[in-house]
Design an enzyme around this catalytic site. Structure first.
Site, PDB file in Angstrom:
ATOM      1  N   SER A 118       0.815  -1.218   0.000  1.00  0.00           N
ATOM      2  CA  SER A 118       0.000   0.000   0.000  1.00  0.00           C
ATOM      3  C   SER A 118       0.852   1.273   0.000  1.00  0.00           C
ATOM      4  O   SER A 118       1.931   1.321   0.594  1.00  0.00           O
ATOM      5  CB  SER A 118      -0.882   0.000   1.260  1.00  0.00           C
ATOM      6  OG  SER A 118      -1.477   1.258   1.443  1.00  0.00           O
ATOM      7  N   TYR A 141      -1.887   5.400  -4.374  1.00  0.00           N
ATOM      8  CA  TYR A 141      -2.983   6.352  -4.154  1.00  0.00           C
ATOM      9  C   TYR A 141      -2.573   7.668  -4.783  1.00  0.00           C
ATOM     10  O   TYR A 141      -1.404   8.087  -4.668  1.00  0.00           O
ATOM     11  CB  TYR A 141      -3.220   6.582  -2.656  1.00  0.00           C
ATOM     12  CG  TYR A 141      -4.189   5.621  -2.011  1.00  0.00           C
ATOM     13  CD1 TYR A 141      -5.439   5.364  -2.575  1.00  0.00           C
ATOM     14  CD2 TYR A 141      -3.875   4.988  -0.811  1.00  0.00           C
ATOM     15  CE1 TYR A 141      -6.330   4.496  -1.971  1.00  0.00           C
ATOM     16  CE2 TYR A 141      -4.767   4.114  -0.195  1.00  0.00           C
ATOM     17  CZ  TYR A 141      -5.990   3.872  -0.792  1.00  0.00           C
ATOM     18  OH  TYR A 141      -6.868   3.020  -0.191  1.00  0.00           O
ATOM     19  N   THR A 167      -5.361   2.716  -7.075  1.00  0.00           N
ATOM     20  CA  THR A 167      -6.669   2.534  -6.435  1.00  0.00           C
ATOM     21  C   THR A 167      -7.494   3.801  -6.614  1.00  0.00           C
ATOM     22  O   THR A 167      -7.054   4.889  -6.230  1.00  0.00           O
ATOM     23  CB  THR A 167      -6.509   2.230  -4.931  1.00  0.00           C
ATOM     24  OG1 THR A 167      -5.765   1.018  -4.797  1.00  0.00           O
ATOM     25  CG2 THR A 167      -7.853   2.060  -4.243  1.00  0.00           C
ATOM     26  N   LYS A 232      -7.550  -0.363  -9.655  1.00  0.00           N
ATOM     27  CA  LYS A 232      -8.257  -1.105  -8.596  1.00  0.00           C
ATOM     28  C   LYS A 232      -9.470  -0.306  -8.143  1.00  0.00           C
ATOM     29  O   LYS A 232      -9.341   0.892  -7.848  1.00  0.00           O
ATOM     30  CB  LYS A 232      -7.317  -1.349  -7.408  1.00  0.00           C
ATOM     31  CG  LYS A 232      -7.970  -2.018  -6.199  1.00  0.00           C
ATOM     32  CD  LYS A 232      -6.920  -2.352  -5.145  1.00  0.00           C
ATOM     33  CE  LYS A 232      -7.500  -3.053  -3.932  1.00  0.00           C
ATOM     34  NZ  LYS A 232      -8.067  -2.146  -2.935  1.00  0.00           N
ATOM     35  N   HIS A 256     -13.267  -2.389  -2.157  1.00  0.00           N
ATOM     36  CA  HIS A 256     -12.425  -1.998  -1.028  1.00  0.00           C
ATOM     37  C   HIS A 256     -12.839  -2.748   0.245  1.00  0.00           C
ATOM     38  O   HIS A 256     -12.716  -2.249   1.356  1.00  0.00           O
ATOM     39  CB  HIS A 256     -12.530  -0.487  -0.817  1.00  0.00           C
ATOM     40  CG  HIS A 256     -11.236   0.190  -0.462  1.00  0.00           C
ATOM     41  ND1 HIS A 256     -10.481   0.889  -1.354  1.00  0.00           N
ATOM     42  CD2 HIS A 256     -10.567   0.301   0.714  1.00  0.00           C
ATOM     43  CE1 HIS A 256      -9.411   1.404  -0.760  1.00  0.00           C
ATOM     44  NE2 HIS A 256      -9.438   1.051   0.505  1.00  0.00           N
TER      45      HIS A 256
HETATM   46  C1  FNR Z   1      -7.681  -1.942   2.945  1.00  0.00           C
HETATM   47  N1  FNR Z   1      -7.724  -1.801   1.559  1.00  0.00           N
HETATM   48  C2  FNR Z   1      -6.836  -0.956   0.935  1.00  0.00           C
HETATM   49  N2  FNR Z   1      -6.834  -0.865  -0.423  1.00  0.00           N
HETATM   50  C3  FNR Z   1      -5.935  -0.081  -1.053  1.00  0.00           C
HETATM   51  O1  FNR Z   1      -5.941  -0.028  -2.288  1.00  0.00           O
HETATM   52  N3  FNR Z   1      -5.012   0.639  -0.334  1.00  0.00           N
HETATM   53  C4  FNR Z   1      -4.962   0.597   1.031  1.00  0.00           C
HETATM   54  O2  FNR Z   1      -4.127   1.233   1.651  1.00  0.00           O
HETATM   55  C5  FNR Z   1      -5.926  -0.205   1.702  1.00  0.00           C
HETATM   56  N4  FNR Z   1      -5.948  -0.258   3.058  1.00  0.00           N
HETATM   57  C6  FNR Z   1      -6.795  -1.134   3.699  1.00  0.00           C
HETATM   58  C7  FNR Z   1      -6.763  -1.245   5.091  1.00  0.00           C
HETATM   59  C8  FNR Z   1      -7.560  -2.186   5.730  1.00  0.00           C
HETATM   60  C9  FNR Z   1      -7.503  -2.323   7.219  1.00  0.00           C
HETATM   61  C10 FNR Z   1      -8.403  -3.036   4.962  1.00  0.00           C
HETATM   62  C11 FNR Z   1      -9.239  -4.106   5.627  1.00  0.00           C
HETATM   63  C12 FNR Z   1      -8.469  -2.899   3.603  1.00  0.00           C
HETATM   64  C13 FNR Z   1      -8.639  -2.622   0.753  1.00  0.00           C
HETATM   65  C14 FNR Z   1      -7.982  -3.951   0.376  1.00  0.00           C
HETATM   66  O3  FNR Z   1      -6.945  -3.759  -0.537  1.00  0.00           O
HETATM   67  C15 FNR Z   1      -8.991  -4.913  -0.264  1.00  0.00           C
HETATM   68  O4  FNR Z   1      -9.628  -4.279  -1.334  1.00  0.00           O
HETATM   69  C16 FNR Z   1     -10.032  -5.417   0.740  1.00  0.00           C
HETATM   70  O5  FNR Z   1      -9.480  -5.648   2.003  1.00  0.00           O
HETATM   71  C17 FNR Z   1     -10.620  -6.724   0.219  1.00  0.00           C
HETATM   72  O6  FNR Z   1     -11.646  -7.146   1.027  1.00  0.00           O
HETATM   73  P1  FNR Z   1     -11.493  -8.266   2.185  1.00  0.00           P
HETATM   74  O7  FNR Z   1     -10.635  -9.388   1.636  1.00  0.00           O
HETATM   75  O8  FNR Z   1     -10.878  -7.565   3.337  1.00  0.00           O
HETATM   76  O9  FNR Z   1     -12.910  -8.649   2.385  1.00  0.00           O
END
Ligand code: FNR
Length: 366
Positions: A118, A141, A167, A232, A256
Site C-alpha cells: 500500500s 494512491y 486505487t 483497482k 475496497h
Molecule cells: C484496505 N484496503 C486498501 N486498499 C488499497 O488499495 N489501499 C490501502 O491502503 C488499503 N488499506 C486497507 C486497510 C484495511 C484495514 C483493509 C481491511 C483494507 C482494501 C484492500 O486492498 C482490499 O480491497 C479489501 O481488504 C478486500 O476485502 P477483504 O478481503 O478484506 O474482504
C-alpha cells in the site's frame, strides 16, 4: 525479521481454517484496531453482501476425473506464482504486528504469492521489498496532484516493484483511527493543503474532490509508467472498458472490502458485467469477501486471473506475524487444490471454464 517463534505458536499451529485466525486476531488486537480492520462503512451493507455473494454461489462436484499432475500455477505479466492467491494492499500493517508489512512480504515470498504494498505502508518501500526478496506490486494512491503522484510511483519502481496498481475507489481519505506514534505512512510526503473554498463552494466537490484523480490524470499517468499499470476499484462495465481504452494493463474488481461507499454491489456480483466488457483483453483480478479456497475457486470460475485477500491475511499477521500470514495463504491454497480436484480441474485454466450451479441452467463444466 522474525527472531523467535511467536508465543502464539501453540494456538495457531492447530488452526484448521482461516476463520480460526479471525478469532485469534480479535482476541489479540486492541478493540480500536480490531474495529478499524473489521468494519465496513456506514451500515456495512456492502461488507455483508461481499461474503453473502460467495455463500450463495454453489459448486457442482465432478467425481472420477483423473487429476494427477494438477497444479495451481499462474502467470501474471510474465511473473510465475505457485497459486492465484494475492495479498491485497492493506495500510499501516504495524498496527497489527510490530513486524508490519515486512512480515507479510516474507510470508508472500515463502508461499510463492504476490503481494501488493500500500501507499500507506508503515515501513519503507525499500525495506519491504528487501524482506520479500522478489518483486512485489505497488498500490498507488493519487497524491493530490500529478508530480507528487509520479514521484511516489517512480520511487517504488526504482526500488524494484514490478507493477503499479492505482486505487481509484477511495479518492477521499477515510476517517482513520487515531494512529499510535510509531505507526504512520512513512513513504508519503507531507499532505497537500486543501484548496481554500470560495463563498458557496462545496467541501466535497471543490475541496476534497479537487485533489482526486480524473480520467485525464489516468491517461497522463499511463503515459509515464512503462511497467504494467492496473486500476483497482472498478465496478461498472463502462469504466472497465474506458480504462482498457486508455491503456490500462489490468483491472481489480473491488469495493475496497466494503469500506468506502456503502450499498455498492458485492464484487462477485459485479464481475459478470465487467468480464463481458473486458472480453479477455486484459487480466482481471477480484477482491472483497474472499474467505476460503472455495471462494477463490468461485471467483476463478468467472474468469478472473487471480484473487486478492485483505482481512484474512491480516488475521494471520495479528496472530503470529509472518508465520501466521504464511499459514493463512497455505490453508487457502490447500482448500483451493481440494476444490479443484473435487470439481475435476487440474489447473486454474480448467477452473475458469466452470459454470457454477446458480449461474443459469447449465451446471458443472462448460
Ligand atoms: C484496505 N484496503 C486498501 N486498499 C488499497 O488499495 N489501499 C490501502 O491502503 C488499503 N488499506 C486497507 C486497510 C484495511 C484495514 C483493509 C481491511 C483494507 C482494501 C484492500 O486492498 C482490499 O480491497 C479489501 O481488504 C478486500 O476485502 P477483504 O478481503 O478484506 O474482504
Amino acid at each position: 525479521m522474525i527472531h523467535t517463534l511467536p508465543k502464539t505458536a501453540a494456538c495457531f499451529e492447530n488452526a484448521r481454517a482461516v476463520a480460526e485466525y479471525k478469532l485469534h486476531a480479535q482476541a489479540r488486537l486492541d478493540p480500536t484496531v480490531w474495529r478499524y480492520l473489521s468494519e465496513g462503512s456506514e451500515a456495512g451493507v456492502t461488507l455483508l453482501a461481499n461474503e453473502r455473494a460467495f455463500e450463495r454461489a454453489r459448486i457442482v462436484p465432478r467425481p472420477l476425473a483423473d487429476v494427477r499432475g494438477g497444479h495451481t500455477r499462474v502467470n501474471l505479466f510474465g511473473q510465475e506464482f505457485a497459486h492465484p492467491i494475492v495479498l491485497a494492499p492493506v495500510a499501516y500493517q504495524k498496527l497489527f504486528h510490530s513486524d508490519g508489512e515486512c512480515a507479510s512480504a516474507m510470508a508472500a515470498s515463502a508461499q510463492d504469492a504476490l503481494m501488493l504494498v500500500s501507499s500507506l505502508a508503515s515501513q519503507t518501500l525499500e525495506e519491504i521489498i528487501q524482506a520479500a526478496e522478489k518483486p512485489l506490486w505497488f498500490q498507488l494512491y493519487w497524491q493530490g496532484e500529478r508530480s507528487r503522484t509520479l514521484r511516489l510511483a517512480q520511487r517504488a519502481l526504482a526500488a524494484g516493484y514490478s507493477a503499479v496498481v492505482l486505487t481509484v475507489d477511495a479518492p477521499v481519505k477515510q476517517a482513520v483511527m487515531q494512529l499510535p506514534e510509531d505507526v504512520r505512512a512513512v513513504n508519503l510526503e507531507t499532505p497537500l493543503a486543501l484548496p481554500l473554498l470560495l463563498q458557496g463552494q462545496s467541501q466535497v466537490f471543490d475541496g476534497w474532490m479537487a485533489q482526486a484523480p480524473t480520467w485525464a490524470d489516468l491517461e497522463w499517468l499511463r503515459g509515464h509508467i512503462k511497467l504494467p499499470l492496473l486500476l483497482k476499484g472498478v465496478l461498472h462495465p463502462d469504466d472497465a472498458a474506458r480504462a482498457i481504452a486508455l491503456g490500462c494493463d489490468g483491472l481489480v474488481v473491488s469495493n475496497h472490502g466494503g469500506r468506502v461507499l456503502d450499498g455498492v454491489p458485492a464484487s462477485l456480483d459485479a464481475l459478470p458485467g465487467i468480464m463481458a466488457a473486458v472480453a479477455g483483453r486484459v487480466p482481471v483480478l477480484l477482491d472483497s469477501g474472499v474467505r476460503s479456497g472455495s471462494d477463490v475457486f468461485k471467483a476463478l470460475s468467472q474468469g478472473v486471473a487471480a484473487v486478492m485477500i485483505g482481512r484474512p491475511y491480516i488475521w494471520g499477521l495479528a496472530t503470529a506475524g509472518a508465520l501466521g500470514v504464511a499459514h493463512v495463504i497455505r490453508l487457502m491454497r490447500d482448500e483451493l487444490e481440494m476444490t479443484l480436484a473435487l470439481v475435476g480441474c487440474t489447473c486454474i485454466g480448467d477452473a475458469q471454464r466452470i459454470i457454477l450451479a446458480n449461474q443459469g441452467s447449465k451446471m458443472g463444466q462448460a
